[in-house]
Scaffold this motif. Structure first.
Motif, PDB file in Angstrom:
ATOM      1  N   UNK A 229       0.894  -1.148   0.000  1.00 31.91           N
ATOM      2  CA  UNK A 229       0.000   0.000   0.000  1.00 31.91           C
ATOM      3  C   UNK A 229       0.935   1.201   0.000  1.00 31.91           C
ATOM      4  N   UNK A 230       1.135   1.750  -1.177  1.00 34.30           N
ATOM      5  CA  UNK A 230       2.139   2.785  -1.352  1.00 34.30           C
ATOM      6  C   UNK A 230       1.686   4.096  -0.719  1.00 34.30           C
ATOM      7  N   UNK A 231       2.579   4.707   0.048  1.00 31.28           N
ATOM      8  CA  UNK A 231       2.334   6.012   0.670  1.00 31.28           C
ATOM      9  C   UNK A 231       3.635   6.812   0.628  1.00 31.28           C
ATOM     10  N   UNK A 232       3.528   8.097   0.853  1.00 35.26           N
ATOM     11  CA  UNK A 232       4.747   8.905   0.921  1.00 35.26           C
ATOM     12  C   UNK A 232       5.559   8.551   2.163  1.00 35.26           C
ATOM     13  N   UNK A 233       4.907   8.057   3.208  1.00 33.34           N
ATOM     14  CA  UNK A 233       5.638   7.613   4.398  1.00 33.34           C
ATOM     15  C   UNK A 233       6.536   6.425   4.052  1.00 33.34           C
ATOM     16  N   UNK A 234       5.975   5.455   3.304  1.00 32.89           N
ATOM     17  CA  UNK A 234       6.758   4.292   2.884  1.00 32.89           C
ATOM     18  C   UNK A 234       7.924   4.734   1.999  1.00 32.89           C
ATOM     19  N   UNK A 235       7.625   5.604   1.038  1.00 27.68           N
ATOM     20  CA  UNK A 235       8.659   6.064   0.103  1.00 27.68           C
ATOM     21  C   UNK A 235       9.751   6.819   0.851  1.00 27.68           C
ATOM     22  N   UNK A 236       9.376   7.613   1.848  1.00 23.12           N
ATOM     23  CA  UNK A 236      10.375   8.347   2.642  1.00 23.12           C
ATOM     24  C   UNK A 236      11.298   7.370   3.371  1.00 23.12           C
ATOM     25  N   UNK A 237      10.734   6.313   3.956  1.00 20.72           N
ATOM     26  CA  UNK A 237      11.557   5.309   4.630  1.00 20.72           C
ATOM     27  C   UNK A 237      12.469   4.594   3.652  1.00 20.72           C
ATOM     28  N   UNK A 238      11.939   4.265   2.490  1.00 24.07           N
ATOM     29  CA  UNK A 238      12.726   3.614   1.447  1.00 24.07           C
ATOM     30  C   UNK A 238      13.853   4.544   0.998  1.00 24.07           C
ATOM     31  N   UNK A 239      13.512   5.809   0.788  1.00 25.81           N
ATOM     32  CA  UNK A 239      14.494   6.811   0.349  1.00 25.81           C
ATOM     33  C   UNK A 239      15.564   7.024   1.417  1.00 25.81           C
ATOM     34  N   UNK A 240      15.163   7.050   2.697  1.00 23.29           N
ATOM     35  CA  UNK A 240      16.131   7.189   3.790  1.00 23.29           C
ATOM     36  C   UNK A 240      17.180   6.078   3.748  1.00 23.29           C
ATOM     37  N   UNK A 241      16.765   4.857   3.397  1.00 24.84           N
ATOM     38  CA  UNK A 241      17.689   3.728   3.389  1.00 24.84           C
ATOM     39  C   UNK A 241      18.390   3.479   2.072  1.00 24.84           C
ATOM     40  N   UNK A 242      17.714   3.724   0.972  1.00 19.55           N
ATOM     41  CA  UNK A 242      18.236   3.337  -0.342  1.00 19.55           C
ATOM     42  C   UNK A 242      18.389   4.490  -1.325  1.00 19.55           C
ATOM     43  N   UNK A 243      18.250   5.714  -0.861  1.00 17.51           N
ATOM     44  CA  UNK A 243      18.250   6.842  -1.791  1.00 17.51           C
ATOM     45  C   UNK A 243      19.369   7.831  -1.570  1.00 17.51           C
ATOM     46  N   UNK A 244      19.453   8.777  -2.496  1.00 20.75           N
ATOM     47  CA  UNK A 244      20.409   9.870  -2.354  1.00 20.75           C
ATOM     48  C   UNK A 244      19.910  11.084  -3.144  1.00 20.75           C
ATOM     49  N   UNK A 245      20.393  12.228  -2.754  1.00 20.84           N
ATOM     50  CA  UNK A 245      20.117  13.478  -3.446  1.00 20.84           C
ATOM     51  C   UNK A 245      21.467  13.945  -3.972  1.00 20.84           C
TER      52      UNK A 245
ATOM     53  N   UNK B 110      17.506   9.855  -6.299  1.00 19.83           N
ATOM     54  CA  UNK B 110      17.807   8.533  -6.805  1.00 19.83           C
ATOM     55  C   UNK B 110      17.540   7.506  -5.707  1.00 19.83           C
ATOM     56  N   UNK B 111      16.924   6.379  -6.072  1.00 22.59           N
ATOM     57  CA  UNK B 111      16.744   5.255  -5.150  1.00 22.59           C
ATOM     58  C   UNK B 111      17.172   3.991  -5.873  1.00 22.59           C
ATOM     59  N   UNK B 112      17.968   3.162  -5.223  1.00 23.28           N
ATOM     60  CA  UNK B 112      18.478   1.932  -5.843  1.00 23.28           C
ATOM     61  C   UNK B 112      17.919   0.706  -5.139  1.00 23.28           C
TER      62      UNK B 112
END
Length: 168
Positions: A11-27, A40-42
């Motif tokens: 169930x996609x939410x911005x909260x989920x994406x933020x957690x994913x981005x915190x662990x697997x992303x970069x600016x 970017x998220x890998x």
């Protein structure tokens, strides 16, 4: 024994994406290209990135998925990247995930601040060119337009006029 299924439904939410981005992303910023910003998220699992991409698209945030390149071996690897690179999409993405970030919050605040300053600068510049175009259409020369509107570069103004079919 049967192997466990890897099927899942998110169930996609911005909260989920933020957690994913915190662990697997970069600016990151590409300064040489007029300060372009990227998010970017890998992930090895492409499916989750596709689900994020669909969710972002529903919120008018454009993104693309690509296969990563391993610099050490010079080969494509089984790693996928979701990249947000359109300036308005990067701004929208950061604004949406900002309240939920923990690890990358400070970097996101800095990037968003710089990005918003850059957007404001572009809007001011574009408004100046619009005024110069109106001045030109009223019969003034290109040189006179650039004298009156100091932010306008003659070459760029010429390109704007050609794009609008007002000059050859």
């Amino acid at each position: 024994t049967r192997p466990l299924s890897c099927r899942y439904t998110l169930r996609m939410t911005f909260e989920y994406i933020a957690g994913f981005f915190d662990g697997e992303g970069c600016i990151w910023a590409q300064v040489a290209a007029r300060h372009r910003y990227f998010v970017n998220m890998s992930q090895r699992e492409q499916r989750v990135l596709r689900q994020i991409q669909v969710f972002l698209e529903q919120h008018s945030i454009r993104s693309a998925i690509s296969t990563s390149f391993d610099r050490r071996t010079g080969r494509m690897c089984q790693q996928f990247q979701l990249i947000v690179c359109d300036i308005n999409s990067v701004e929208s993405f950061l604004e949406a995930v900002m309240p939920h970030l923990i690890v990358k919050r400070a970097a996101a605040v800095r990037a968003l601040h710089k990005l918003q300053r850059r957007i404001a600068h572009w809007k001011t510049r574009d408004a100046e060119y619009e005024r110069a175009i109106v001045f030109y259409v009223k019969g003034h020369s290109l040189h006179r337009c650039c004298d009156k509107f100091k932010r306008c570069n003659k070459t760029t103004l010429h390109r704007y006029l050609r794009m609008r079919g007002l000059m050859r």
